[in-house]
Design an enzyme around this catalytic site. Structure first.
Site, short mmCIF file in Angstrom:
data_model
loop_
_atom_site.label_atom_id
_atom_site.label_comp_id
_atom_site.label_asym_id
_atom_site.label_seq_id
_atom_site.Cartn_x
_atom_site.Cartn_y
_atom_site.Cartn_z
CG HIS A 58 -2.22 0.70 0.99
ND1 HIS A 58 -2.37 1.70 0.05
CD2 HIS A 58 -3.44 0.56 1.57
CE1 HIS A 58 -3.62 2.14 0.07
NE2 HIS A 58 -4.28 1.47 0.98
CG ASP A 101 -3.15 4.93 -3.38
OD1 ASP A 101 -2.53 4.70 -2.33
OD2 ASP A 101 -3.05 5.99 -4.02
#
Length: 428
Positions: free
Chosen positions: A401, A405
């Protein structure tokens, strides 16, 4: 003249290797091509074969020893052949005592001679200590006689010394009153320390491939922000398509066209469409690749390896199938070389044959994405006004992450789902 058994170079970045286990003892006859010793790098555990027929004259490195690439770890020659003094044990693998050691030789601790004095006339049990453990103990001011060995025949390993160092560090940081309370409560016997009231326990030190996997998985979780999202693909049409395709290739033994083959090809196409997932991250720089170097996780009895299909985006479905099949066979037969398992840009891992549906695959650093394939299951769904039995494939995508995204990751997974639900697009 004696022939050297050298520490092999299993990959471009390998500068040293660790001796895991000798499969032959000094004095044993060996044949050329026969496995004599198991070594490991930071990525793989591999058998080293005898370079010639003869007698294993000398073992130059013990288990747990770390030896530079190209250095001799043993010698093979004719029976009773002597080894010249210049063929001494390499410095990195040499014991700090003057004793020559082989798997049949017990390394006697000589740091405190009085420990081994015997006035009863009965044999004294000698202390078994690996050179790596002895070196670490000396550098950390640890008395090896305080260490409980968990290796073969009670041999003290490097891991045993590390456990003592960790325990002493905790003790230094714990108030005396709490230490005494803990001593009052702690079990008094070794079996009680393992499992209270039960000595029926097998203690196995972690080593070799399992140690490498353990370190890499912990490092992966500690040094990345991993998130897993999940989706299902209706593969009813794909399964029908697969059956027809397999009939076309039934005469080619190395083409199986499994569901994994189709998923691999669909993943390659999805990565070309969403290249950000086809990247690696070294902590500072993101490297995004034009070519897809696809890793396929293969389960072995000893652990997990990830051979790599290089330039997979240039291959047809049948070629991908051939590569996957060959890599899987080579992995299970121990024929993979170091270069076969480095340089992947994305990995696929499957637990479908184990009956697992969704799971959370762990990233294979420095990659930023890994796909988990679950077991196909049946489900009744509405198709218009009627209910039909459809077949669904669980997909689990873990990504870093820090780099990707949720939205672009889900877009990649949606593209993969589309390819699997419209299988003709996979082969066009």
């Amino acid at each position: 003249m004696a022939v050297e058994i050298v520490m092999p170079k299993l990959g471009m970045g390998m500068s040293e290797g660790t001796v895991v286990e000798w499969l032959k003892n000094a004095g044993d006859p060996v044949k050329k091509g026969e496995s004599v010793v198991v070594i490991s790098s930071d990525k793989i555990e591999k058998d080293v074969e005898a370079p010639d027929d003869g007698i294993l004259l000398k073992v130059n490195a013990d288990p747990d020893d770390t030896v530079p690439v190209g250095e001799a770890i043993g010698y093979i020659g004719a029976e009773n052949e002597s080894i010249d003094d210049q063929l001494a044990k390499p410095e990195g693998a040499r014991s700090e005592t003057s004793a020559e050691t082989t798997p049949n030789t017990v390394l006697e601790d000589q740091s405190e001679p009085n420990k081994n004095e015997n006035t009863s006339g009965r044999p004294v049990l000698k202390l078994r200590v690996s050179p790596a453990a002895r070196k670490l103990a000396k550098g950390s001011n640890i008395d090896v006689h305080e260490v409980i060995g968990t290796g073969p025949h009670g041999r003290i390993t490097k891991a045993d010394v590390l456990n003592v160092i960790e325990a002493k560090a905790k003790e230094r940081n714990t108030p005396a009153s709490i230490q005494q309370s803990m001593k009052d409560k702690e079990p008094t016997t070794q079996s009680e320390k393992r499992i209270a009231g039960d000595d029926r326990v097998k203690v196995t030190p972690i080593s070799g491939m399992r140690k490498v996997i353990s370190d890499r998985m912990l490092k992966s979780l500690q040094q990345s922000a991993q998130l897993t999202i999940q989706m299902t693909a209706d593969v009813t049409e794909l399964i029908s398509f697969q059956k027809k395709a397999r009939e076309m290739y039934q005469d080619e033994e190395d083409v199986r066209l499994t569901i994994t083959d189709f998923v691999a090809k669909a993943t390659i196409l999805a990565l070309k469409k969403h290249p950000k997932l086809n990247s690696t991250f070294d902590g500072t720089n993101i490297s995004t690749y034009e070519s897809v170097h696809l890793g396929i996780a293969v389960a072995l009895n000893e652990g997990l390896v990830v051979p790599v299909i290089r330039d997979a985006d240039t291959l047809s479905l049948s070629e991908v199938s051939k590569r996957i099949r060959k890599m899987s066979i080579d992995a299970r037969e121990g024929k993979l070389a170091g270069p076969d398992m480095i340089g992947s840009t994305f990995t696929i891992s499957s637990l479908g044959t184990s009956g697992v549906t969704f799971f959370t695959p762990v990233l294979n650093p420095p990659e930023i994405g890994i796909l988990g394939i679950g077991s196909i299951y049946d489900q009744a769904v509405f198709v218009g006004e009627t209910i039909e039995k459809r077949r669904f494939l669980p997909l689990s995508l873990t990504f870093d992450h820090r780099i990707i995204d949720g939205s672009p990751a889900s877009n990649f997974l949606s593209s993969l789902k589309t390819y699997l639900e419209t299988p003709f697009k996979i082969v066009l």
